[in-house]
Design an enzyme around this catalytic site. Structure first.
Site, mmCIF file in Angstrom:
data_model
loop_
_atom_site.group_PDB
_atom_site.id
_atom_site.type_symbol
_atom_site.label_atom_id
_atom_site.label_comp_id
_atom_site.label_asym_id
_atom_site.label_seq_id
_atom_site.Cartn_x
_atom_site.Cartn_y
_atom_site.Cartn_z
ATOM 1 N N GLU A 83 0.845 -1.191 0.000
ATOM 2 C CA GLU A 83 0.000 0.000 0.000
ATOM 3 C C GLU A 83 0.880 1.240 0.000
ATOM 4 O O GLU A 83 2.014 1.202 0.481
ATOM 5 C CB GLU A 83 -0.910 -0.034 1.233
ATOM 6 C CG GLU A 83 -1.883 1.126 1.372
ATOM 7 C CD GLU A 83 -2.809 1.260 0.188
ATOM 8 O OE1 GLU A 83 -2.468 2.058 -0.708
ATOM 9 O OE2 GLU A 83 -3.865 0.595 0.139
ATOM 10 N N ASP A 110 5.263 1.292 -3.827
ATOM 11 C CA ASP A 110 4.518 1.246 -5.076
ATOM 12 C C ASP A 110 4.531 -0.197 -5.571
ATOM 13 O O ASP A 110 5.601 -0.749 -5.852
ATOM 14 C CB ASP A 110 5.173 2.182 -6.091
ATOM 15 C CG ASP A 110 4.454 2.215 -7.430
ATOM 16 O OD1 ASP A 110 3.629 1.319 -7.697
ATOM 17 O OD2 ASP A 110 4.731 3.131 -8.215
ATOM 18 N N ASP A 133 -8.119 2.294 -8.328
ATOM 19 C CA ASP A 133 -8.636 3.549 -8.868
ATOM 20 C C ASP A 133 -9.006 3.347 -10.336
ATOM 21 O O ASP A 133 -8.156 2.960 -11.135
ATOM 22 C CB ASP A 133 -7.577 4.642 -8.730
ATOM 23 C CG ASP A 133 -8.134 6.040 -8.975
ATOM 24 O OD1 ASP A 133 -9.022 6.178 -9.846
ATOM 25 O OD2 ASP A 133 -7.678 6.987 -8.320
ATOM 26 N N LYS A 137 -11.934 9.054 -16.498
ATOM 27 C CA LYS A 137 -11.836 9.881 -17.699
ATOM 28 C C LYS A 137 -10.911 9.218 -18.723
ATOM 29 O O LYS A 137 -9.857 8.710 -18.372
ATOM 30 C CB LYS A 137 -11.319 11.269 -17.343
ATOM 31 C CG LYS A 137 -12.282 12.075 -16.466
ATOM 32 C CD LYS A 137 -11.723 13.449 -16.147
ATOM 33 C CE LYS A 137 -12.690 14.231 -15.276
ATOM 34 N NZ LYS A 137 -12.173 15.575 -14.919
ATOM 35 N N THR A 204 -15.875 -5.453 0.696
ATOM 36 C CA THR A 204 -15.016 -4.365 1.137
ATOM 37 C C THR A 204 -15.814 -3.074 1.284
ATOM 38 O O THR A 204 -16.939 -2.948 0.796
ATOM 39 C CB THR A 204 -13.869 -4.119 0.133
ATOM 40 O OG1 THR A 204 -14.415 -3.545 -1.061
ATOM 41 C CG2 THR A 204 -13.140 -5.410 -0.205
ATOM 42 N N PHE A 206 -15.128 -0.334 -0.202
ATOM 43 C CA PHE A 206 -15.291 0.235 -1.534
ATOM 44 C C PHE A 206 -16.455 -0.429 -2.264
ATOM 45 O O PHE A 206 -17.194 0.221 -3.000
ATOM 46 C CB PHE A 206 -13.998 0.068 -2.334
ATOM 47 C CG PHE A 206 -12.823 0.770 -1.728
ATOM 48 C CD1 PHE A 206 -12.666 2.142 -1.882
ATOM 49 C CD2 PHE A 206 -11.883 0.081 -0.992
ATOM 50 C CE1 PHE A 206 -11.582 2.805 -1.324
ATOM 51 C CE2 PHE A 206 -10.803 0.732 -0.419
ATOM 52 C CZ PHE A 206 -10.664 2.099 -0.587
ATOM 53 N N GLU A 207 -16.613 -1.735 -2.053
ATOM 54 C CA GLU A 207 -17.719 -2.449 -2.686
ATOM 55 C C GLU A 207 -19.065 -1.954 -2.150
ATOM 56 O O GLU A 207 -19.994 -1.707 -2.924
ATOM 57 C CB GLU A 207 -17.577 -3.946 -2.426
ATOM 58 C CG GLU A 207 -18.686 -4.781 -3.044
ATOM 59 C CD GLU A 207 -18.471 -6.267 -2.856
ATOM 60 O OE1 GLU A 207 -19.287 -7.045 -3.374
ATOM 61 O OE2 GLU A 207 -17.481 -6.642 -2.198
#
Length: 227
Positions: A83, A110, A133, A137, A204, A206-207
């Protein structure tokens, strides 16, 4: 080729909230115990665990709750969570300590650089990438972590029979992942498309947030094959 002025395209923007006192203490006191030291070059990940076991790399674990749950459910595997955000890392370190998770270690780094420089070919039993992420766009699609080159590197680092499990709640990104993975000959899709369920992946944060917005969740579970 000269690398003067070269800046790699990042799949993340480092935005994080203020660290709590507990998270800062975890980073100061627990990271030396449960973190992996890496400053470049090939890493001896096995040295950070109490016993040898198949190694699964979890990329971008967020608050760490899902990764801790998976590690607790699979004591026969070792997990390395990578992370870039200190807040979630501090939170996960505290959970590792409180639950005594001997098969889970963390690394602030990273993940793309770790895959490129730090891990040996055929060193991983699995790779997990949950809700990266989506860079929605079109002009930002080059920042998505899932690219043809990235998938080729993951395939190289996986052992034959190893798995790559990706999940997203963005339909466009799911199609992107599916199309690119179909083009990587060393990754086989046993379902011929999206997996029928989430497999070992717990729900999660995010889910849940995506579902509240009406987003469908897509799981891709691929297997490394010899070609």
């Amino acid at each position: 080729m000269s690398t003067t002025g070269y800046r790699p395209i990042r799949s993340f923007v480092r935005r994080e909230g203020r660290l709590t006192a507990g998270q800062q203490r975890a980073l100061d006191e627990l990271y030396p115990r449960y973190g992996v030291d890496w400053s470049g070059g090939r890493i001896d990940v096995a040295a950070g665990f109490e016993r040898p076991a198949p190694l699964v790399l979890d990329i971008g674990f967020g608050d760490g709750d899902a990764l801790a749950e998976i590690a607790a459910a699979h004591p026969d595997r070792n997990y390395l969570g990578v992370e870039v955000y200190r807040t979630g890392t501090g939170r996960l370190l505290r959970r590792i300590e409180s639950e005594g998770l001997t098969n889970l270690r963390v690394l602030l780094a990273d993940a793309s650089e770790l895959l490129r420089d730090g891990l040996a070919p055929a060193s991983l039993a699995g790779v997990q990438l949950f809700f990266p992420d989506p860079w929605t766009k079109k002009r930002h699609h080059k920042r998505r972590i899932v690219q043809a080159e990235w998938l080729a590197r993951v395939a190289d680092r996986l052992q034959p029979g190893g798995f790559l499990h990706m999940a997203t709640d963005w339909a466009d990104y799911a199609e992107w992942m599916l199309s690119l993975s179909d083009a990587e000959p060393r990754l086989e899709n046993p379902y011929g498309g999206y997996a029928p369920d989430a497999g070992d992946r717990p729900e999660t944060r995010f889910e849940r947030r995506g579902r509240r917005k009406g987003h469908e969740v897509f799981d891709l579970i691929l297997q490394r094959v010899d070609v």
